[in-house]
Write a protein that holds these residues in place. Structure first.
Motif, PDB file in Angstrom:
ATOM      1  N   ASN A  30       0.828  -1.212   0.000  1.00 31.68           N
ATOM      2  CA  ASN A  30       0.000   0.000   0.000  1.00 31.68           C
ATOM      3  C   ASN A  30       0.860   1.259   0.000  1.00 31.68           C
ATOM      4  O   ASN A  30       1.704   1.423   0.868  1.00 31.68           O
ATOM      5  CB  ASN A  30      -0.918   0.021   1.224  1.00 31.68           C
ATOM      6  N   THR A  31       0.616   2.104  -0.985  1.00 29.83           N
ATOM      7  CA  THR A  31       1.286   3.397  -1.094  1.00 29.83           C
ATOM      8  C   THR A  31       0.237   4.396  -1.555  1.00 29.83           C
ATOM      9  O   THR A  31      -0.521   4.096  -2.469  1.00 29.83           O
ATOM     10  CB  THR A  31       2.444   3.324  -2.103  1.00 29.83           C
ATOM     11  N   THR A  33      -0.959   8.911  -1.698  1.00 32.51           N
ATOM     12  CA  THR A  33      -0.800  10.331  -1.431  1.00 32.51           C
ATOM     13  C   THR A  33      -2.195  10.933  -1.403  1.00 32.51           C
ATOM     14  O   THR A  33      -2.978  10.709  -2.329  1.00 32.51           O
ATOM     15  CB  THR A  33       0.033  11.023  -2.523  1.00 32.51           C
ATOM     16  N   SER A  36      -4.555  16.118   3.341  1.00 38.22           N
ATOM     17  CA  SER A  36      -5.003  16.074   4.727  1.00 38.22           C
ATOM     18  C   SER A  36      -5.528  17.445   5.111  1.00 38.22           C
ATOM     19  O   SER A  36      -4.768  18.425   5.128  1.00 38.22           O
ATOM     20  CB  SER A  36      -3.840  15.679   5.647  1.00 38.22           C
ATOM     21  N   GLU A  43      -0.481  14.291   2.392  1.00 34.91           N
ATOM     22  CA  GLU A  43      -0.018  13.246   3.298  1.00 34.91           C
ATOM     23  C   GLU A  43       0.425  12.061   2.448  1.00 34.91           C
ATOM     24  O   GLU A  43      -0.294  11.616   1.565  1.00 34.91           O
ATOM     25  CB  GLU A  43      -1.178  12.846   4.207  1.00 34.91           C
ATOM     26  N   HIS A  44       1.621  11.564   2.712  1.00 38.28           N
ATOM     27  CA  HIS A  44       2.191  10.478   1.922  1.00 38.28           C
ATOM     28  C   HIS A  44       2.368   9.248   2.803  1.00 38.28           C
ATOM     29  O   HIS A  44       2.782   9.364   3.954  1.00 38.28           O
ATOM     30  CB  HIS A  44       3.560  10.871   1.355  1.00 38.28           C
ATOM     31  N   SER A  45       2.087   8.109   2.259  1.00 38.65           N
ATOM     32  CA  SER A  45       2.356   6.855   2.952  1.00 38.65           C
ATOM     33  C   SER A  45       2.951   5.887   1.941  1.00 38.65           C
ATOM     34  O   SER A  45       2.333   5.590   0.918  1.00 38.65           O
ATOM     35  CB  SER A  45       1.078   6.272   3.546  1.00 38.65           C
ATOM     36  N   CYS A  46       4.162   5.446   2.199  1.00 30.89           N
ATOM     37  CA  CYS A  46       4.849   4.556   1.274  1.00 30.89           C
ATOM     38  C   CYS A  46       5.344   3.321   2.019  1.00 30.89           C
ATOM     39  O   CYS A  46       5.761   3.404   3.168  1.00 30.89           O
ATOM     40  CB  CYS A  46       6.053   5.254   0.641  1.00 30.89           C
ATOM     41  N   SER A  47       5.291   2.194   1.346  1.00 31.00           N
ATOM     42  CA  SER A  47       5.863   0.969   1.893  1.00 31.00           C
ATOM     43  C   SER A  47       6.410   0.149   0.742  1.00 31.00           C
ATOM     44  O   SER A  47       6.001   0.310  -0.406  1.00 31.00           O
ATOM     45  CB  SER A  47       4.828   0.183   2.694  1.00 31.00           C
ATOM     46  N   LYS A  83       7.278   0.159   6.022  1.00 32.53           N
ATOM     47  CA  LYS A  83       7.195   1.591   5.704  1.00 32.53           C
ATOM     48  C   LYS A  83       8.547   2.095   5.215  1.00 32.53           C
ATOM     49  O   LYS A  83       9.585   1.657   5.681  1.00 32.53           O
ATOM     50  CB  LYS A  83       6.754   2.396   6.923  1.00 32.53           C
ATOM     51  N   ASP A  85      10.538   5.801   3.281  1.00 32.82           N
ATOM     52  CA  ASP A  85      10.485   7.248   3.067  1.00 32.82           C
ATOM     53  C   ASP A  85      10.020   7.542   1.647  1.00 32.82           C
ATOM     54  O   ASP A  85      10.674   7.150   0.687  1.00 32.82           O
ATOM     55  CB  ASP A  85      11.871   7.839   3.315  1.00 32.82           C
ATOM     56  N   CYS A  86       8.878   8.223   1.512  1.00 31.25           N
ATOM     57  CA  CYS A  86       8.338   8.528   0.183  1.00 31.25           C
ATOM     58  C   CYS A  86       9.237   9.472  -0.612  1.00 31.25           C
ATOM     59  O   CYS A  86       9.233   9.435  -1.831  1.00 31.25           O
ATOM     60  CB  CYS A  86       6.960   9.165   0.294  1.00 31.25           C
TER      61      CYS A  86
END
Length: 97
Positions: A30-31, A33, A36, A43-47, A83, A85-86
């Motif tokens: 799951n990644t 953007t 928020s 908001e970014h979430s990267c894995s 997780k 760093d994006c």
């Protein structure tokens, strides 16, 4: 997901006498953007898919001069999403209007 590659291992002119089992990780995690409202920013979430558990395995390589040398490699036992760093993900692409 955990996959496996079975092949002869060649390093510096030396080769394994038998094929070597070398598992590796591959898959999507799951990644996203999204905007928020609370933060007033994106908001970014990267894995990424990577090894979770591994052990060191040693195989003997036979060289052209007849010498046998040990070679140690990482044997992947379990993969998972972790997780990351994006900001190091690469280039940003802007879509046309």
């Amino acid at each position: 997901f955990l996959y496996t590659s079975i092949s002869l291992l060649s390093i510096n002119g030396c080769q394994s006498a038998q094929e070597v089992d070398m598992p590796y990780c591959e898959g999507s995690c799951n990644t996203y953007t999204m905007y928020s409202k609370a933060a007033g920013a994106m908001e970014h979430s990267c894995s990424c898919c990577k090894e979770i558990n591994f052990s060191n395995r040693t195989v003997d390589l036979v060289c052209l001069n007849g010498d046998t040398v040990p070679y140690t490699y990482m044997y992947v036992e379990q993969c998972g999403c972790t997780k990351t760093d994006c900001s190091s993900a690469g280039h940003h692409v802007q879509l046309g209007t």
